[in-house]
Design a protein around this motif. Sequence first.
Motif, PDB file in Angstrom:
ATOM      1  N   ARG A  50       0.833  -1.205   0.000  1.00 47.49           N
ATOM      2  CA  ARG A  50       0.000   0.000   0.000  1.00 47.49           C
ATOM      3  C   ARG A  50       0.869   1.256   0.000  1.00 47.49           C
ATOM      4  NH1 ARG A  50      -4.402   1.187   4.686  1.00 47.49           N
ATOM      5  NH2 ARG A  50      -4.620  -1.046   4.435  1.00 47.49           N
ATOM      6  N   LYS A  53       2.663   1.499  -3.454  1.00 48.88           N
ATOM      7  CA  LYS A  53       1.704   1.890  -4.487  1.00 48.88           C
ATOM      8  C   LYS A  53       1.385   3.384  -4.376  1.00 48.88           C
ATOM      9  CE  LYS A  53      -2.734   0.667  -6.521  1.00 48.88           C
ATOM     10  NZ  LYS A  53      -3.845   1.521  -6.215  1.00 48.88           N
ATOM     11  N   ALA A  54       1.254   3.897  -3.161  1.00 44.92           N
ATOM     12  CA  ALA A  54       0.995   5.336  -2.970  1.00 44.92           C
ATOM     13  C   ALA A  54       2.145   6.158  -3.533  1.00 44.92           C
ATOM     14  CB  ALA A  54       0.781   5.641  -1.493  1.00 44.92           C
ATOM     15  N   TRP A  63       0.575   1.295 -11.258  1.00 44.18           N
ATOM     16  CA  TRP A  63       0.888   0.074 -10.505  1.00 44.18           C
ATOM     17  C   TRP A  63       0.545  -1.184 -11.312  1.00 44.18           C
ATOM     18  CZ3 TRP A  63       3.446  -0.996  -6.096  1.00 44.18           C
ATOM     19  CH2 TRP A  63       3.217  -2.228  -5.461  1.00 44.18           C
ATOM     20  N   ASP A 126      -4.780  -3.559   0.263  1.00 44.38           N
ATOM     21  CA  ASP A 126      -5.092  -2.133   0.296  1.00 44.38           C
ATOM     22  C   ASP A 126      -6.133  -1.870   1.386  1.00 44.38           C
ATOM     23  OD1 ASP A 126      -7.640  -2.763  -0.698  1.00 44.38           O
ATOM     24  OD2 ASP A 126      -7.272  -1.940  -2.686  1.00 44.38           O
ATOM     25  N   GLN A 127      -6.558  -0.624   1.515  1.00 44.30           N
ATOM     26  CA  GLN A 127      -7.479  -0.237   2.585  1.00 44.30           C
ATOM     27  C   GLN A 127      -8.839  -0.920   2.459  1.00 44.30           C
ATOM     28  OE1 GLN A 127      -6.075   1.851   0.391  1.00 44.30           O
ATOM     29  NE2 GLN A 127      -7.719   2.845  -0.744  1.00 44.30           N
ATOM     30  N   LEU A 132      -2.787  -6.414  -3.300  1.00 45.74           N
ATOM     31  CA  LEU A 132      -2.074  -5.512  -4.209  1.00 45.74           C
ATOM     32  C   LEU A 132      -0.926  -6.180  -4.952  1.00 45.74           C
ATOM     33  CD1 LEU A 132      -1.939  -2.270  -2.031  1.00 45.74           C
ATOM     34  CD2 LEU A 132      -3.327  -2.674  -4.077  1.00 45.74           C
TER      35      LEU A 132
END
Length: 197
Positions: A50, A53-54, A63, A126-127, A132
Motif C-alpha cells: 500500500r 503503491k501510494a 501500478w 489495500d485499505q 495488491l
Amino acid sequence: MRASTRLKFVFICNPKCASTSIRNALDPHSNLRANPRSPRRPLSNHASAREVKAMFEEQGRDWSEYFSFTTMRNPWAKVASLYTYALKQPRSVAHEVAVQADDIAGFIGTDVFLETIRPLDRMTLDQDGARLVDRIYKVETLADDLPEIEGKLGVQLAVPHLNASSNHDYRQLFDARSVEKVRELFRSDIEAGQYEF
C-alpha cells in the motif's frame, strides 16, 4: 522495496522472509529502491504494498503495469528468526526489547515486535482488503519458484542466503502460549501458506 521501471517489477520486502537476499539479487536490475532517509518521501526497505503503491501514484506510475511480488514464510519460523536475530544484533531495532523479554512469548506482541514484523495481509492488502501483489512466493519453495520469477522479470538471478538465522529447530523456542499468540497474529499467513507449527 526494489523496483525497475525498465523491467516493470516491484518487490515488496516482507521482513524475515529472505527479503535481504532477494533485494541483493534484484539490486543490479533495480532503479527504484526504498530510502528511509529521503527528505521528500521516506520509505523503509520493508514498506507495505500500500505504501509503495501510494509512492508510485505520487510519481505518476501505473501500478497495474508492474509485476508485483513478495515472499512469505512459516510464521513461527519467521518470529523465531526475528527473535534470535534481535538477540544477536545490537544494531537491530528489536535488540533491546528481545534482550529484556524473558523469552519469545514476552517478545511477541511488544510494540517493536508488531512494527517490525507484520502479517501478510498488512504487507499486501489495500485499505479495502484487495490484494495488491500479483504473486506471493513461499520461502520454503523459493528455489523451485526462482525460474518463474526469472521468467516474469526476464533476467537471471543469483539469490544468496544472507541474514540466515542459526536456530535449527524454531519449535524449541515456543511454549503453548506463544504458539497461540503467533497463530492469532499471523492467521492470514497460516491460511495462505497452509502452515502448521
